[in-house]
Design a protein around this motif. Structure first.
Motif, short mmCIF file in Angstrom:
data_model
loop_
_atom_site.label_atom_id
_atom_site.label_comp_id
_atom_site.label_asym_id
_atom_site.label_seq_id
_atom_site.Cartn_x
_atom_site.Cartn_y
_atom_site.Cartn_z
N GLN A 14 0.81 -1.21 0.00
CA GLN A 14 0.00 0.00 0.00
C GLN A 14 0.85 1.27 0.00
O GLN A 14 0.38 2.33 -0.39
N VAL A 15 2.10 1.14 0.48
CA VAL A 15 3.01 2.29 0.48
C VAL A 15 4.28 1.85 -0.25
O VAL A 15 5.26 1.42 0.39
N ALA A 18 7.84 3.09 0.97
CA ALA A 18 8.27 2.49 2.24
C ALA A 18 8.72 1.06 2.02
O ALA A 18 9.74 0.61 2.57
N ASP A 19 7.97 0.32 1.21
CA ASP A 19 8.32 -1.06 0.91
C ASP A 19 9.69 -1.14 0.22
O ASP A 19 10.54 -1.96 0.58
#
Length: 259
Positions: A14-15, A18-19
């Motif tokens: 979802q991000v 960040a992943d």
């Protein structure tokens, strides 16, 4: 070794930024030396432009460092701070405390366990032997890594580029007793000797009249997770016995961490 995280997750994150950031940090943690950004992008299947942007953002916060001469990237001091925080909270101190206590009892000298924190060592376990001199290595104390046996044992296990980034100039070498390396060249020679011997020493560089030997404890990726050391006063000690005991304790702790 930490496995590569080059395959895409089954569910889209979802991000994504960040992943990707976490995947890059995990990738760098599993490498024995800094690597080029192009290799990171290739191995993780990420756009090269995104990798450069993420690396720049992580470098601004100290999580990675850029070795400009080599055009490579490695973990920064903030990443080591996170590792040290985890080590202080959980397995390292818990597993190390009984081993360090047994080491102190066996030798009749004070023993300790330390982790790297930037250019310092941070002591997380301390066992004081009865009727031995007072030390400055209480739990929570920080000391310059280049002056301590514990720090030298861990610095010698780091890639040379990482050491160069921690100690770029003569101003990077704080002093305590007027003894010890004061330039990058002098430190390189000290660490070369540590690698050749398989253990580190210091003599009156932290406190006058006190000597130490230390040995590194590595994690699954081969990085220095900690170091075990013993400190004593004067010369009336069989140093070979201390060295053998310290190295055996470090090896036992390393084996338990890898279980």
């Amino acid at each position: 070794m930490i496995p590569d995280d080059s395959s895409a997750a089954s569910d889209a994150p979802q991000v994504p930024a960040a992943d990707q950031t976490l995947r890059i940090l995990r990738y760098l943690a599993g490498r024995p030396a800094p690597v080029a950004a192009s290799a990171i992008a290739r191995d993780l299947g990420l756009p090269r432009s995104s990798v450069y942007h993420l690396l720049a953002a992580m470098a601004a916060h100290g999580f990675v460092l850029h070795l400009q001469e080599d055009r490579r990237w490695g973990l920064g001091t903030s990443a080591f701070e996170l590792a040290g925080g985890y080590a202080r909270q959980q397995p390292l101190a818990r597993l190390g405390r009984p081993l360090v206590a047994a080491l102190s009892d066996r030798l009749g000298e004070s023993a300790h366990l330390a982790v790297m924190s930037g250019g310092d060592v941070l002591y997380i376990v301390e066992e004081r032997a009865p009727r031995r001199p007072a030390l400055v290595t209480d739990v929570g104390v920080r000391l310059p890594a280049h002056l301590t046996a514990s720090g030298r044992a861990m610095l010698a296990a780091l890639p040379r580029e990482q050491v160069r980034a921690l100690y770029p100039t003569a101003s990077s070498f704080p002093d305590r007793t007027g003894v010890g390396p004061r330039t990058p060249r002098e430190l390189r020679e000290v660490l070369r000797e540590v690698r050749a011997r398989g253990y580190a020493t210091e003599d009156s560089e932290v406190a006058d009249g006190l000597r130490s030997v230390g040995a590194v404890v590595r994690d699954r990726a081969g990085w220095p997770a900690a170091a075990v050391a013993v400190t004593w006063a004067g010369d009336a000690v069989d140093q070979s016995e201390l060295v053998d005991a310290v190295r055996a304790t470090a090896a036992t702790l390393e084996a338990r961490l890898l279980r």
